[in-house]
Design a protein around this motif. Sequence first.
Motif, PDB file in Angstrom:
ATOM      1  N   ARG A   1      33.506  81.956  46.124  1.00  0.00           N
ATOM      2  CA  ARG A   1      32.327  80.942  47.393  1.00  0.00           C
ATOM      3  C   ARG A   1      33.830  81.175  48.320  1.00  0.00           C
ATOM      4  O   ARG A   1      34.023  79.918  48.107  1.00  0.00           O
ATOM      5  CB  ARG A   1      32.082  79.916  46.518  1.00  0.00           C
TER       6      ARG A   1
ATOM      7  N   SER B   1      20.328  77.592  47.839  1.00  0.00           N
ATOM      8  CA  SER B   1      19.508  76.372  47.423  1.00  0.00           C
ATOM      9  C   SER B   1      18.972  75.756  47.678  1.00  0.00           C
ATOM     10  O   SER B   1      18.191  75.418  47.396  1.00  0.00           O
ATOM     11  CB  SER B   1      21.874  76.126  47.967  1.00  0.00           C
TER      12      SER B   1
ATOM     13  N   MET C   1      26.397  78.334  50.316  1.00  0.00           N
ATOM     14  CA  MET C   1      24.655  78.909  49.883  1.00  0.00           C
ATOM     15  C   MET C   1      24.068  79.172  51.518  1.00  0.00           C
ATOM     16  O   MET C   1      23.997  78.349  52.733  1.00  0.00           O
ATOM     17  CB  MET C   1      24.435  77.222  49.343  1.00  0.00           C
TER      18      MET C   1
ATOM     19  N   GLN D   1      21.845  84.407  43.542  1.00  0.00           N
ATOM     20  CA  GLN D   1      21.988  83.177  43.501  1.00  0.00           C
ATOM     21  C   GLN D   1      21.916  81.908  43.295  1.00  0.00           C
ATOM     22  O   GLN D   1      21.005  82.361  44.506  1.00  0.00           O
ATOM     23  CB  GLN D   1      23.735  82.571  42.895  1.00  0.00           C
ATOM     24  N   TYR D   2      20.745  80.976  42.054  1.00  0.00           N
ATOM     25  CA  TYR D   2      20.231  79.659  43.220  1.00  0.00           C
ATOM     26  C   TYR D   2      20.950  78.848  42.907  1.00  0.00           C
ATOM     27  O   TYR D   2      21.680  78.602  41.330  1.00  0.00           O
ATOM     28  CB  TYR D   2      18.591  80.523  42.044  1.00  0.00           C
ATOM     29  N   ASN D   3      21.191  77.616  43.852  1.00  0.00           N
ATOM     30  CA  ASN D   3      22.312  76.149  42.939  1.00  0.00           C
ATOM     31  C   ASN D   3      21.345  74.870  43.566  1.00  0.00           C
ATOM     32  O   ASN D   3      20.793  74.845  44.373  1.00  0.00           O
ATOM     33  CB  ASN D   3      23.394  75.919  44.362  1.00  0.00           C
TER      34      ASN D   3
ATOM     35  N   CYS E   1      31.278  85.462  47.217  1.00  0.00           N
ATOM     36  CA  CYS E   1      29.975  84.931  48.064  1.00  0.00           C
ATOM     37  C   CYS E   1      29.811  83.435  49.795  1.00  0.00           C
ATOM     38  O   CYS E   1      31.232  82.959  49.105  1.00  0.00           O
ATOM     39  CB  CYS E   1      29.393  83.451  46.981  1.00  0.00           C
TER      40      CYS E   1
ATOM     41  N   LYS F   1      30.755  76.529  36.788  1.00  0.00           N
ATOM     42  CA  LYS F   1      31.316  76.568  38.565  1.00  0.00           C
ATOM     43  C   LYS F   1      32.316  75.021  38.424  1.00  0.00           C
ATOM     44  O   LYS F   1      32.795  74.440  38.668  1.00  0.00           O
ATOM     45  CB  LYS F   1      29.799  75.829  39.415  1.00  0.00           C
TER      46      LYS F   1
ATOM     47  N   GLN G   1      23.808  83.555  47.866  1.00  0.00           N
ATOM     48  CA  GLN G   1      23.356  82.075  47.245  1.00  0.00           C
ATOM     49  C   GLN G   1      22.198  81.115  47.957  1.00  0.00           C
ATOM     50  O   GLN G   1      23.229  81.158  48.602  1.00  0.00           O
ATOM     51  CB  GLN G   1      24.758  81.260  46.671  1.00  0.00           C
TER      52      GLN G   1
ATOM     53  N   GLU H   1      33.074  80.779  39.446  1.00  0.00           N
ATOM     54  CA  GLU H   1      32.985  80.195  39.886  1.00  0.00           C
ATOM     55  C   GLU H   1      33.735  79.319  40.550  1.00  0.00           C
ATOM     56  O   GLU H   1      33.748  78.584  40.342  1.00  0.00           O
ATOM     57  CB  GLU H   1      31.195  79.981  40.908  1.00  0.00           C
TER      58      GLU H   1
END
Length: 511
Positions: free
Chosen positions: A316, A388, A351, A119-121, A348, A262, A386, A301
Motif C-alpha cells: 500500500r 476506510s 485509503m 478492500q475495506y479497513n 494499493c 495487515k 481500499q 499488506e
Amino acid sequence: MGMQIKIELLDGEYWWGGAVADGIRMPFGKQEFNRQLNPALTPNQANPILISNKGRFIWSEEPFDFAYTENLLEIENGKGDIQQGEGYRNLRDVYKVVQAKFFPSAGQLPEPLMFTSPQYNTWIELMYDQEEEKILEYAEAIVANGMPPGILMIDDNWQEDYGVWTFHSGRFKNPKKMVERLHQLGFKVMLWTCPFISPDSAVYRKLLAEDLLLKNEEGTPAIRQWWNGYSAILDLTNENAFAWYKQKLDYLVENYKIDGFKFDAGDPMYYKDSDISTVPTHANGHAEMFAKFGREYRLNEYRACWKMAGEPLGQRLCDKLHSWGENGLGSLIPNGLAQGLMGYAFTCPDMIGGGEYLNFLSNSENLDQELFVRYAQCSALFPMMQFSAAPWRVLDDEHFGYCLEAAKLHERFGNEILHLAKHAATTGEPIIRHMAYVFPEEGLEEVNDQFMLGDEILVAPVVKKGMTERSILFPSGTWQGDDGSMIQGPCQQLVHTPISRLPWYRRERNN
C-alpha cells in the motif's frame, strides 16, 4: 564512507527508482534532488535500483545515497558494491533486465480477492475502538449500501496488547462467530499486526528471557518510540523469534479462520544500523526481514518495505492527507507508478479520501465530497482499491453514488486486473505502467497524471479540484473511450470530465 561514483547524464535522460515516496519528484534528472537510502527513512517501499529511459541502471545489494545535480548523478555512502549497466533500448527494456537479474519474480500471486474486489479497513470508522459489534455493523452497512464485499481489515487495537496477538476479551465476546458472520457476508478477514512488543508485559519478559528481542549497541533490549508509544522489537533475524510470531498468527488462522494480516510499522526508521541481532544487518535489513515474514500468508499488506520487489506481497502507498496536493490525491499516480518501476507490482493506493481520520469525524467541516469521489475514481483502476471512511456516512447520496460506481467499475475490471497480476507474478512487469514504459518513443516521460493499466487501457483520472474537463495525452493508436468516443493518437485532447466520470480508453487492436 563507501565508494563514490559520478555519472554524466545524457541529453533527454530521465531516471526513476530509490524510494516510492519520491514518485512525486520523478522522473529525476531535470531538477536537483537527493535521497538517502542508507537508511531509507521514508514511510513507504524502497529498493536500491535506479533506471533511466536511456537504458542505463544502477543497482546495489546494499543501501546507498544518491543525488542529481546539474548534468550529474552522484552515488555515495554505499554499503556494498555498486553495479552499473547500459546499452538497453529504453525504460521497459532496462527494467526487464534489472528485474530478472536483481529481483526476479517469485512466481507467486498474493490473494486474488485483493485485485478483484474492493478492500475495506475499519480504521477511520472505529479508530482505537475496534469492537466486535461495531465491526459487524460496518460490514453489514457495506453490503446494505450495495458495495461489493471483498477484504475486510480489522485495524489496530483488536488485540490485547502489542505482542499479545489475541482478541481483547472486553471488546470481543465471540470473535469466532464474528468471523463466521463476516465470511457469510462475503468478506475475507485480515487482522492488523506489527513487530513491536509492549515492555512491562509478561510476553516481553518471556521473549527477553529467550533472547528473541532486538538489542541496542549497549546490549540491552532496544526500546523505540513509534506512533503508539514505546516498544521493544522482535529480532526477526532469529529463527526462534520468527517461529514464535508465526505460531501466534497461525493460531488466529486455525482457531478463528482469519484469512490474513495487515503488517504495519517495521519501517527502517524504527531500527538502527548499530542494533545487535542474531544475524547482523542494518536498519533496512530489519525491515526486509519483517517483509519476508509476510510471505508466510497469501493475504497480506505492507506499507514499508526494503528490497522485496518481485515477492507476493500487497504494497500500500503510505497514509495520505485528505487533500488535492502532493501529500494527498496528487501523489497516488506518480507514487503508484514509482512502485511499479521498482518492482512492487501489487500496489494499493492509500485509503480512499486519505488515511487521515480527523477530516472524517462527524462534526468535521473540512470534508471535500468532490475530493472523496476523485480519490475513489483514481483508485478504481489501480491493482487494488481500499475504503476506510464509510462513503455512505460522509457523503450525500449523489457523491456516494459516484463512489459506488467506482467500486463497481473495479469489480467489473477484476478479471482483467487479476490477469495482469498473474502476468506480474511470472514476469515482474508492473500492473499499472508509466506512459513512457509502454510508449518509449513518444516523449511521455514527464506525464505523471495518467497511466496505463497493462498495455491496452489508458486511465486519466481528474486529480485537480473543480476540473470538469482535462487534457489527456493519447499515444499512437486508436482509442475507444468509456463515453463511446473514438480518438486517433498521437494527440493531446481536452475531454469532458464531470464529477460522474473517470475517463478511461481502450486501445483498439488492428486485426
